[in-house]
Design a protein around this motif. Structure first.
Motif, mmCIF file in Angstrom:
data_model
loop_
_atom_site.group_PDB
_atom_site.id
_atom_site.type_symbol
_atom_site.label_atom_id
_atom_site.label_comp_id
_atom_site.label_asym_id
_atom_site.label_seq_id
_atom_site.Cartn_x
_atom_site.Cartn_y
_atom_site.Cartn_z
ATOM 1 N N ARG A 1 0.831 -1.205 0.000
ATOM 2 C CA ARG A 1 0.000 0.000 0.000
ATOM 3 C C ARG A 1 0.861 1.248 0.000
ATOM 4 O O ARG A 1 0.373 2.351 -0.211
ATOM 5 C CB ARG A 1 -0.913 -0.023 1.228
ATOM 6 N N ASN A 2 2.154 1.063 0.243
ATOM 7 C CA ASN A 2 3.046 2.201 0.410
ATOM 8 C C ASN A 2 4.447 1.822 -0.058
ATOM 9 O O ASN A 2 4.974 0.775 0.316
ATOM 10 C CB ASN A 2 3.057 2.595 1.894
ATOM 11 N N ILE A 3 5.026 2.666 -0.895
ATOM 12 C CA ILE A 3 6.446 2.538 -1.253
ATOM 13 C C ILE A 3 7.120 3.817 -0.776
ATOM 14 O O ILE A 3 6.744 4.915 -1.198
ATOM 15 C CB ILE A 3 6.666 2.377 -2.764
ATOM 16 N N SER A 4 8.095 3.674 0.108
ATOM 17 C CA SER A 4 8.750 4.845 0.713
ATOM 18 C C SER A 4 10.222 4.873 0.359
ATOM 19 O O SER A 4 10.887 3.830 0.332
ATOM 20 C CB SER A 4 8.606 4.817 2.242
ATOM 21 N N VAL A 5 10.718 6.072 0.103
ATOM 22 C CA VAL A 5 12.148 6.254 -0.151
ATOM 23 C C VAL A 5 12.654 7.426 0.673
ATOM 24 O O VAL A 5 11.905 8.366 0.949
ATOM 25 C CB VAL A 5 12.449 6.496 -1.647
ATOM 26 N N VAL A 6 13.901 7.350 1.053
ATOM 27 C CA VAL A 6 14.545 8.447 1.778
ATOM 28 C C VAL A 6 15.469 9.172 0.808
ATOM 29 O O VAL A 6 16.292 8.553 0.129
ATOM 30 C CB VAL A 6 15.355 7.922 2.985
ATOM 31 N N ILE A 7 15.312 10.491 0.725
ATOM 32 C CA ILE A 7 16.112 11.316 -0.185
ATOM 33 C C ILE A 7 16.627 12.540 0.563
ATOM 34 O O ILE A 7 16.200 12.825 1.684
ATOM 35 C CB ILE A 7 15.298 11.756 -1.416
ATOM 36 N N ALA A 8 17.503 13.294 -0.079
ATOM 37 C CA ALA A 8 18.015 14.526 0.521
ATOM 38 C C ALA A 8 16.915 15.584 0.558
ATOM 39 O O ALA A 8 16.072 15.663 -0.329
ATOM 40 C CB ALA A 8 19.208 15.048 -0.278
#
Length: 817
Positions: free
Chosen positions: A438-445
């Protein structure tokens, strides 16, 4: 029973409160149900209360001025909102409440401290005051309106700042209270509650939504309405993504995901109390009450798009714990999360590689230092034994999430997300996806969040329309035509190619102008004239600071200094389109470096107009090379200006006059000697040689100049033209020789067997170059595939309009990448 909650902006001032009263009155008339109204503090008051308490605790007397601001705000609302007979009653109430608030702040000042318990009591005044004022104002329209202090019915533990609700006790209190009340409208302060022993507690910032949900669940309300200042939940934050649209229908689970990941229109815990009871939540706009808003329920209507929204959380720190001592050792994760729990640190994001070598978690920036100290202390022995590394902290990051209930039924969404970010050089530091998909999360600057949100929104919600952001330097003849062409084709590009082209910046040698939303092209000259003084360093810094997706730097100058800054753009994933030949014809190492940077940072470097203006010469050559062909020989007339000059030079039209005319028509460079000396043609053949795969420098090209030495040595245009008059006999002699040989004068560039030359030649009548008219160019490529009959490209090779169209074509190529 219907429950309506009004946020801080909805009750920011007396005018807004009147709109709220109209909505409540209308709801009361159209519904047979009684209404429970939950209100937030007046906009900005909670922040002022927090500032006043912290200032007082810091023993700064400025807290008294802040308190005065809070008082003035409330007295002003009362003055403008209430009738005379009600003002005295409410002012008396405010006077009493403000005395209590001042006593608390004075205590903080004297003690020099602010305990969580005292902080909750101070913060409670915002909602207590606003709700009582609004209740009195409502009584004029709906006489059977009463105020009820939420602290009397909502009970919590003593976790001050974000207390946990005792639902069993709370539900019983709420039901009992409503059984005894016949009032049509009951007004409750949001955000506040009380512990079992009567101390004031708060439910967390945004807790007024939660108050409304608690009431709705206990009363099994028909609906819960959250009234705010936007038309519902949006596909992305509309303050960052201008193209974001309201979401008409969304499931409870999707709404929770979006609100958890920063959709501020709804406080995350709000949904839980009403979810099991299937009470629908409406997000509505106080200032556009007729707008549809967003319906949150157990069903989510799909329009075919599996993505419902894109959200983000800012100010994230990424903490990584890694080491071989974690592999196969049970309990490492337990110790890590137990440590964080013991220090009341909330984990927002988790990912762990299957190798068990590392665990990566995301937390709030403010907790990063404490988390590192605590984790390093927990794993002190393993760190000392070098089995585990001291934890690594990266701050100033953001989490971006795609959310959608139906994502699990669609393949390739992760790939589309990652490739979209990758094409815009947004580096992904960590990835997490739950089994529910239900959720795709990424960490970015943090610096990339605006670009990432807009890029993803464009990819998933805007019918694949791509926005191109142009930063243009040089607005002379060619630049003006280029801007005109964009203006004329803007609508066509959007409708047929799904490209939205915006010019963000314009600069000439004197002025530069920026508009973050796109310069209105009809008024670009006025905008530029009113711009700031041109400064190349500041121009570069500002382009980088915008950090827009699909950014393109367009160089429409012949300036050598501008040609040296391309690498600064390419390194920032900013494409470069240029008609300036200097960079591609500079030292070979610089040329290769620019090409390498283009590949490394996925930033196109296009210079089709370096050779042949708008003719597809370089593009055709590229296709030959990538398809495996090899160029052995090139013969070309590459100067439209020189071809124009020699085609019009005659006994009745002097060489001086025809060169002047070529300049007037925009066929020559601002310095015509660049064309007539052969250096311009040498640069062009050099670029073709390099694009064919050969290494060569400009000095390796033999330049057989036809200009007298005195002409070559002039330092100004005036002196140059004067020298052409002086040496008129020289040029007349060249013309006479051509006639004698039944030939025409053409300035030809050649490459064969690793050698290149440029120079004036007498072209016989059987040559394909003989009938080259006007400002036309012609290029012949002899290759492995084109042996006896060369590949020939011919057409207009000079002029502002065709050069501008070539630049425009390069921009479109980037849009179609």
């Amino acid at each position: 029973m219907n429950v309506l909650k009004f946020g801080g902006t909805s009750v920011a001032n007396d005018q807004n409160i009147k709109k709220v009263i109209e909505i409540i009155s209308s709801k009361s008339k159209e519904s047979n149900n009684n209404l429970a109204i939950v209100v937030s503090a007046f906009s900005g008051v909670t922040d002022l209360l927090l500032l006043a308490s912290n200032t007082a605790a810091a023993k700064e007397e400025q807290y008294k001025n802040i308190l005065q601001q809070i008082q003035n705000k409330h007295y002003e609302v009362v003055e403008n909102l209430l009738e005379k007979d009600k003002k005295e009653q409410v002012i008396s109430l405010l006077t009493t409440e403000f005395k209590q608030l001042q006593t608390l702040l004075d205590g903080c000042f004297l003690l020099g401290e602010l305990t969580p318990k005292t902080a909750d009591r101070i913060l409670s005044f915002g909602e207590l005051l606003s709700s009582q004022i609004i209740a009195v104002a409502l009584q004029k329209v709906i006489p059977s309106t009463e105020f009820k202090d939420s602290r009397e019915v909502i009970k919590t533990n003593t976790n001050f700042g974000k207390a946990t609700v005792d639902f069993k006790t709370t539900n019983a209190f709420i039901k009992t209270f409503f059984k005894t009340k016949q009032a049509t409208v009951l007004v409750f302060p949001g955000f506040i509650a009380s512990s079992a022993n009567g101390n004031t507690t708060t439910l967390g910032r945004g807790g007024s939504d939660y108050t409304a949900a608690i009431l709705a669940a206990a009363l099994q309300a028909s609906t819960l309405e959250i009234w705010t200042d936007v038309n519902g939940m949006y596909t992305a934050n509309p303050k960052i993504v201008k193209q974001a649209q309201p979401i008409a229908s969304i499931s409870y689970q999707e709404a929770m995901e979006l609100s958890h990941f920063g959709a501020k229109v709804l406080y995350p815990p709000t949904i839980q109390p009403v979810l099991d009871l299937n009470i629908p939540i409406w997000i509505k706009n106080t200032f556009e009450p007729d707008a549809f808003g967003t319906l949150i329920s157990n069903q989510s209507k799909s329009n075919g798009n599996p993505i419902k929204g894109i959200s983000h959380i800012e100010s994230i720190a990424l903490i990584t714990l890694e080491g071989s001592g974690m592999i196969g050792v049970s309990g490492s994760s337990k110790r890590l999360f137990e440590t964080l729990s013991n220090h009341n640190i909330n984990v927002i994001f988790i990912t762990q590689a299957s190798s068990e070598h590392s665990i990566c978690i995301g937390i709030q920036n403010q907790d990063a230092e404490l988390a590192k100290q605590a984790i390093d202390a927990t794993f002190e022995i393993e760190i000392a034994q070098h089995k585990i590394e001291a934890c690594i902290v990266e701050e100033d990051l953001c989490i971006v999430a795609l959310v959608g209930e139906n994502m699990k039924n669609h393949q390739g969404l992760s790939g589309k997300m990652f490739s979209t970010l990758g094409k815009n050089n947004v580096n992904i530091r960590a990835i997490a996806q739950g089994a529910s998909e239900r959720n795709i999360s990424v960490v970015i600057a943090k610096k990339d969040v605006r670009k990432a949100l807009n890029t993803l929104h464009e990819r998933f919600f805007e019918d694949n329309t791509k926005q191109l952001n142009l930063f243009v330097m040089g607005v002379g003849n060619v630049g003006e035509k280029f801007i005109d062409q964009i203006y004329q084709q803007k609508k066509f590009l959007k409708e047929h190619l799904k490209l939205n082209v915006r010019v963000i910046a314009l600069s000439n040698s004197r002025k530069m102008f920026f508009d973050s939303e796109g310069i209105p092209l009809k008024e670009w000259k006025t905008c530029l004239n009113e711009g700031e003084d041109a400064n190349m360093k500041f121009f570069i810094e500002k382009v980088k600071a915008f950090n827009y997706r699909n950014s393109i730097f367009v160089d429409i100058t012949a300036n050598s200094e501008v040609a040296t800054i391309y690498d600064q753009f390419l390194k920032e994933n900013i494409a470069v389109v240029t008609c300036n030949k200097i960079a591609a014809a500079s030292e070979y190492d610089n040329y290769k470096n620019l090409k390498n940077l283009s590949r490394k940072y996925n930033a196109p470097f296009l210079f089709e107009t370096n050779v042949g203006a708008g003719l597809p010469i370089i593009d055709t050559l590229k296709h030959l090379i990538v398809s495996g062909d090899k160029v052995h020989k090139i013969q070309a007339v590459l100067s439209g200006s020189l071809n124009f000059i020699f085609n019009n030079f005659s006994e009745t039209y002097s060489f001086h006059d025809v060169v002047k005319e070529a300049g007037v028509q925009g066929f020559t460079e601002p310095d015509p000697k660049i064309d007539l000396s052969g250096i311009d043609v040498a640069r062009k053949i050099l670029i073709l040689i390099r694009e064919s795969g050969y290494e060569m420098e400009i000095e390796d090209i033999e330049n057989n100049s036809f200009l007298p030495e005195e002409c070559m040595n002039t330092t100004t245009n005036e002196a140059f033209f004067a020298s052409l008059v002086k040496h008129n006999a020289h040029f007349e002699n060249l013309l006479a020789q051509a006639k004698e040989k039944n030939s025409r004068l053409k300035f030809v560039a050649s490459f064969e067997n690793g050698k290149a030359s440029v120079g004036l030649e007498f072209i016989p009548s059987d040559s394909p170059f003989y009938n080259l008219e006007g400002k036309d160019n012609i290029v012949q490529f002899y290759t492995d595939r084109y042996v006896d009959q060369p590949l020939l490209i011919k057409g207009a090779g000079a002029g502002a309009a065709v050069t501008a169209s070539g630049i425009f074509a390069d921009v479109i190529r980037i849009g179609n990448f």
